[in-house]
Design an enzyme around this catalytic site. Structure first.
Site, PDB file in Angstrom:
ATOM      1  N   CYS A  52      34.914  48.810  38.786  1.00 49.49           N
ATOM      2  CA  CYS A  52      34.436  47.428  38.681  1.00 49.49           C
ATOM      3  C   CYS A  52      33.499  47.024  39.815  1.00 49.49           C
ATOM      4  O   CYS A  52      33.025  45.882  39.844  1.00 49.49           O
ATOM      5  CB  CYS A  52      35.629  46.488  38.615  1.00 49.49           C
ATOM      6  N   HIS A  60      35.716  38.226  42.959  1.00 47.83           N
ATOM      7  CA  HIS A  60      36.066  39.241  41.966  1.00 47.83           C
ATOM      8  C   HIS A  60      36.989  38.583  40.943  1.00 47.83           C
ATOM      9  O   HIS A  60      36.820  38.782  39.747  1.00 47.83           O
ATOM     10  CB  HIS A  60      36.725  40.433  42.645  1.00 47.83           C
ATOM     11  N   GLU A  85      42.636  38.724  47.322  1.00 45.83           N
ATOM     12  CA  GLU A  85      41.254  38.351  47.612  1.00 45.83           C
ATOM     13  C   GLU A  85      41.196  37.083  48.456  1.00 45.83           C
ATOM     14  O   GLU A  85      40.350  36.960  49.345  1.00 45.83           O
ATOM     15  CB  GLU A  85      40.457  38.181  46.318  1.00 45.83           C
ATOM     16  N   LYS A 140      34.586  35.013  35.773  1.00 43.16           N
ATOM     17  CA  LYS A 140      35.353  35.808  34.813  1.00 43.16           C
ATOM     18  C   LYS A 140      36.243  34.919  33.944  1.00 43.16           C
ATOM     19  O   LYS A 140      36.705  35.346  32.886  1.00 43.16           O
ATOM     20  CB  LYS A 140      36.191  36.859  35.523  1.00 43.16           C
ATOM     21  N   HIS A 188      36.171  40.127  32.050  1.00 43.83           N
ATOM     22  CA  HIS A 188      35.866  41.124  33.083  1.00 43.83           C
ATOM     23  C   HIS A 188      34.994  42.223  32.482  1.00 43.83           C
ATOM     24  O   HIS A 188      35.457  43.009  31.660  1.00 43.83           O
ATOM     25  CB  HIS A 188      37.166  41.707  33.625  1.00 43.83           C
ATOM     26  N   PHE A 246      38.982  49.809  40.805  1.00 41.05           N
ATOM     27  CA  PHE A 246      40.040  50.818  40.844  1.00 41.05           C
ATOM     28  C   PHE A 246      39.601  51.967  41.759  1.00 41.05           C
ATOM     29  O   PHE A 246      38.430  52.349  41.792  1.00 41.05           O
ATOM     30  CB  PHE A 246      40.305  51.378  39.445  1.00 41.05           C
TER      31      PHE A 246
END
Length: 406
Positions: free
Chosen positions: A163, A300, A311, A330, A335, A394
């Site tokens: 991502c 994010h 975050e 998002k 996403h 990831f």
């Protein structure tokens, strides 16, 4: 060290095709999340996604090319064409094409092609697998096809950092242009992973939201959050040196001021709970910019139980206990995985241009672990001098980008 600017934006998103449609939707809090239409989800744990609507590949490429391209690659070619046109670059004949690059990231690549051809193999035998299977499936082909489309001969590759891929792509272009290796580039990300095996895989690892109500699905920073909603699309930016933009006489959206990349070195899928890697990327992106000079952070913000409080902790480690507004688009787009950093960089550039912060929609229940200003539910006028975009993937891949008014 040269200044680096954004002069063109191309977007294929779940809330609109083209930068105008995209910006109108996210500034008005419009969601692109709805029940999946691509396949029957009766046996799936998750049945919502943010699909691109009304996309016709032949609006952007000839029919033969579209048939030889996976959907993620079609999205990339469309976004690149819009970015080139928006930046008045045309076919790039006004550039030294050996000094123009293409870096388009993707987390998963041509998985729709992979599923289709694997089904042929299982049902009809190896002779029925398409000879184009490999080039249509591999993740670098979006960069390759865009390079071919314009005859661009500079550096061309594909970051595959989950991502964070699109943000890494934009950040690497920033470095190439800043140090003089390139004059311009098309960069960003593309993804089209709303397929049965992707949805099943993400759902079975408990990453996806399992709600049926689209308005209770992608809930960044909300106490009710319970997973992300998978999206798709592409965003490509035309990025060039400031001198090149002045010479060409084209308008500039904003300046790219910084880029930071780091690794959590912690876990395959889970973030470092303290957010040390994310904080490191933000600090690197800031460079000599003071934290107090940043007016907006596009988070994010996946809406997962682990990501959002992590975050927030990372942001506070860099910006203090009262950080600038930090919203998650998002909540509207879902996403987009490897393309997320691209459309979120576009959101930052457009926020700077229009003086407006896009909201985090469907925000109802504050969470003590996410006690920041999330620009809840409605866009907010703001003189945005500096904006930061965070992407966390990831494998512990982190990338932050800093943009500024010029």
């Amino acid at each position: 060290m040269r200044r680096v600017v954004i002069t063109g934006i191309g977007v294929v998103s779940p809330v609109g095709i083209g930068k105008e449609s995209y910006w109108k939707s996210i500034s008005q809090g419009k969601s692109g999340i709805a029940p999946i239409t691509r396949f029957d989800t009766a046996e799936f744990k998750a049945n919502l996604a943010a699909e691109v609507k009304d996309f016709n590949a032949v609006d952007f490429m000839d029919k033969k090319e579209s048939r030889r391209s996976d959907l993620y690659c079609q999205y990339a070619l469309a976004a690149a064409k819009m970015a080139a046109e928006d930046g008045n670059a045309g076919d790039f004949s006004g550039f030294d094409k050996s000094r123009v690059g293409v870096i388009i990231g993707s987390g998963i690549g041509g998985i729709e092609t992979f599923e289709t051809e694997h089904t042929k193999l299982m049902e009809k035998g190896p002779g029925k697998v398409s000879p184009l299977f490999i080039p249509m499936m591999i993740s670098n082909m979006a960069s390759g096809m865009v390079s071919i489309a314009y005859g661009i001969g500079g550096v061309s590759f594909c970051p595959v950092t989950a991502c964070a891929a699109a943000s890494h792509a934009i950040g690497e272009v920033y470095r190439y242009i800043k140090d003089g290796s390139l004059d311009a580039a098309l960069c960003g990300g593309a993804e089209a992973a709303i397929t049965p095996i992707s949805v099943a895989g993400f759902a079975n690892m408990t990453a996806l939201c399992e709600q049926d109500d689209p308005n209770a699905a992608s809930l960044p920073f909300d106490k009710r959050r319970n997973g992300f909603v998978i999206g798709e699309g592409a965003a490509v930016l035309l990025v060039e040196s400031y001198d090149s933009a002045v010479k060409r006489g084209v308008p500039v959206y904003c300046e790219v001021l910084g880029y930071g990349a780091s690794s959590d070195a912690y876990h395959m899928t889970g973030p470092d709970p303290e957010g040390k890697g994310a904080a490191a990327a933000m600090k690197l992106a800031l460079g000599n910019t003071l934290p107090g000079e940043v007016d907006y952070i596009n988070a994010h913000g996946t809406g997962t139980p682990l990501n959002d409080p992590m975050e927030v902790r990372a942001v506070k480690a860099v910006f203090g206990s009262a950080p600038p507004p930090i919203s998650s688009t998002k909540s509207m787009t879902g996403h987009l995985l490897g393309a997320a950093g691209g459309i979120e960089a576009a959101a930052c550039a457009l926020a700077i241009k229009h003086g407006l912060l896009p909201p985090t929609i469907n925000y109802k229940e504050p969470d003590d672990e996410c006690d920041v200003d999330v620009v809840p539910n409605q866009a907010r006028p703001c003189n945005v001098r500096r904006a930061m975009s965070n992407s966390l993937g990831f494998g512990g891949h982190n990338a932050s980008l800093l943009f500024g008014y010029i």
